[in-house]
Design an enzyme around this catalytic site. Structure first.
Site, short mmCIF file in Angstrom:
data_model
loop_
_atom_site.label_atom_id
_atom_site.label_comp_id
_atom_site.label_asym_id
_atom_site.label_seq_id
_atom_site.Cartn_x
_atom_site.Cartn_y
_atom_site.Cartn_z
CB THR A 1 23.00 -23.03 0.08
OG1 THR A 1 22.05 -24.05 -0.17
CG2 THR A 1 24.41 -23.61 -0.01
CE LYS B 1 24.10 -19.45 -2.69
NZ LYS B 1 23.06 -19.73 -1.72
CE LYS C 1 22.47 -27.20 -1.59
NZ LYS C 1 21.36 -26.32 -1.53
P1 NA7 Z 1 14.72 -17.24 -4.82
O1 NA7 Z 1 13.57 -17.79 -5.56
O2 NA7 Z 1 15.66 -16.34 -5.53
O3 NA7 Z 1 14.16 -16.47 -3.52
C1 NA7 Z 1 15.03 -15.72 -2.70
C2 NA7 Z 1 14.29 -15.30 -1.45
O4 NA7 Z 1 15.21 -14.60 -0.58
C3 NA7 Z 1 13.12 -14.33 -1.71
O5 NA7 Z 1 12.08 -14.63 -0.80
C4 NA7 Z 1 13.76 -12.98 -1.36
O6 NA7 Z 1 12.84 -11.99 -0.97
C5 NA7 Z 1 14.61 -13.36 -0.18
N1 NA7 Z 1 15.65 -12.38 0.15
C6 NA7 Z 1 16.76 -12.09 -0.57
N2 NA7 Z 1 17.49 -11.15 0.05
C7 NA7 Z 1 16.81 -10.84 1.19
C8 NA7 Z 1 17.05 -9.94 2.26
N3 NA7 Z 1 18.17 -9.18 2.28
N4 NA7 Z 1 16.16 -9.88 3.26
C9 NA7 Z 1 15.04 -10.65 3.24
N5 NA7 Z 1 14.74 -11.53 2.26
C10 NA7 Z 1 15.64 -11.61 1.24
O7 NA7 Z 1 15.62 -18.41 -4.16
P2 NA7 Z 1 15.29 -19.97 -3.95
O8 NA7 Z 1 14.02 -20.09 -3.20
O9 NA7 Z 1 15.46 -20.71 -5.22
O10 NA7 Z 1 16.54 -20.41 -3.03
C11 NA7 Z 1 16.68 -19.93 -1.71
C12 NA7 Z 1 17.90 -20.57 -1.04
O11 NA7 Z 1 17.86 -22.00 -1.10
C13 NA7 Z 1 19.24 -20.21 -1.63
O12 NA7 Z 1 20.19 -20.14 -0.58
C14 NA7 Z 1 19.59 -21.35 -2.55
O13 NA7 Z 1 20.99 -21.49 -2.74
C15 NA7 Z 1 18.95 -22.53 -1.87
P3 NA7 Z 1 12.16 -11.00 -2.09
O14 NA7 Z 1 10.99 -11.78 -2.63
O15 NA7 Z 1 13.22 -10.73 -3.13
O16 NA7 Z 1 11.77 -9.80 -1.34
#
Ligand code: NA7
Length: 285
Positions: free
Chosen positions: A98, A241, A173
């Site tokens: 999102t 957010k 959304k």
């Molecule tokens: P989570 O469980 O907090 O997972 C967040 C994911 O995003 C996780 O895989 C993180 O990787 C990844 N992440 C965060 N920042 C980065 C950057 N800078 N680069 C690469 N990957 C990143 O979120 P949800 O699955 O509950 O939700 C995800 C989205 O769907 C969000 O927009 C919600 O609003 C709806 P990590 O494991 O920390 O390395």
């Protein structure tokens, strides 16, 4: 087994269960997560691992991204060694995180410049609907790309709706999550008001859920309220957010400012990683 090779970046609370459903439907899936240890669940379910975003693109035809927020999306697409530093020609990218509509439009432009195509397809529903493949998917982008993606979207959710050009999915959304926020805060305030006047929470939840104002959210959140335990099905920091993004997108209704302020304050008070329903704990203080 399908001949479309699926790539998936971002294995958080939502990414993992969705990937399992795509695998179950017979698609080969390659995954990338910044923190490698979090790939294990998907690998055990039959996915392959890509070492870097570039390798993920090389291994896939359609690449989904499900990461936390606008900055994460921009970083994973356009950062150094990001997805678009690969040869992306002919690939279809689908952002299911999102983000603000303008972020979707920005990423779309970057994809087009690389000869790739893009859809913004945020999902409505938290971990349980992700596991059960009952999410609702809001699609922004060209109909041609939606048609290409639809067979995969069909195994992720129970409904996908093409709502307009790129950015429209993100706008839909933000709108549905505004209603989610109103529901959650309304439920919390109602239960607390009843309790302050001698009506038990259990009785009040029964009255709500047995009547016309009961809905999927009031039912889903009743058990956590009764137990006063809020493990994240949808982390509070993400609703804070989304409500902030809705304000930045221009929502200006009587309830919009106090609603986003409440969730922002709950976030500031340290409840960001708890479920959205933890807002009741914040309001109770
Ligand atoms: P989570 O469980 O907090 O997972 C967040 C994911 O995003 C996780 O895989 C993180 O990787 C990844 N992440 C965060 N920042 C980065 C950057 N800078 N680069 C690469 N990957 C990143 O979120 P949800 O699955 O509950 O939700 C995800 C989205 O769907 C969000 O927009 C919600 O609003 C709806 P990590 O494991 O920390 O390395």
């Amino acid at each position: 087994m399908s001949d479309i090779k699926v790539g998936w970046a971002g294995l958080g609370n939502m990414g993992n269960p969705i990937v399992k459903n795509i695998l179950k439907a017979g698609y080969p899936v390659t995954v990338y997560n910044r923190t490698k240890s979090k790939e294990q669940e998907a690998l055990s379910a039959g996915a392959s691992s890509a070492e870097t975003p570039v390798k993920l693109v090389e291994a896939s035809d359609v690449i989904f991204v499900m990461v936390s927020d606008d900055n994460a999306v921009k970083e994973i697409f356009t950062g150094a060694d990001g997805l678009l530093s690969a040869n992306a020609e002919g690939k279809l990218f689908i952002n299911v995180s999102t983000v603000a509509p303008q972020t979707s439009k920005y990423v779309d432009e970057q994809c087009r410049a690389k000869g790739a195509s893009f859809l913004d397809v945020p999902v409505s529903g938290s971990v349980k609907p992700a596991q059960d493949a009952t999410l609702i998917l809001m699609v922004g982008g060209d109909a041609e790309y939606y048609e290409k993606a639809k067979p995969i979207l069909d195994v992720i959710g129970k409904l996908s709706i093409h709502v307009g050009p790129v950015g429209a999915g993100s706008a839909a959304k933000l709108a549905i999550n505004y209603l989610l926020g109103l529901n959650l805060q309304g439920l919390a305030e109602t239960v607390l008001f009843a309790e302050a006047n001698g009506v038990s929470t259990e009785n009040m939840l029964t009255i709500i859920n047995e009547g016309a104002v009961g809905n999927g959210i009031t039912k889903m959140k009743s058990d956590p309220i009764m137990k006063n335990q809020f493990p994240a099905a949808f982390a509070l920091k993400y609703l804070a957010k989304d409500l902030r993004l809705a304000r930045e997108q221009g929502i200006d209704m009587p309830l919009s400012a106090p609603l986003s302020d409440t969730f922002q304050q709950a976030l500031n008070s340290g409840m960001g990683d708890e479920d959205v329903m933890a807002v009741i704990k914040y309001l109770k203080r």
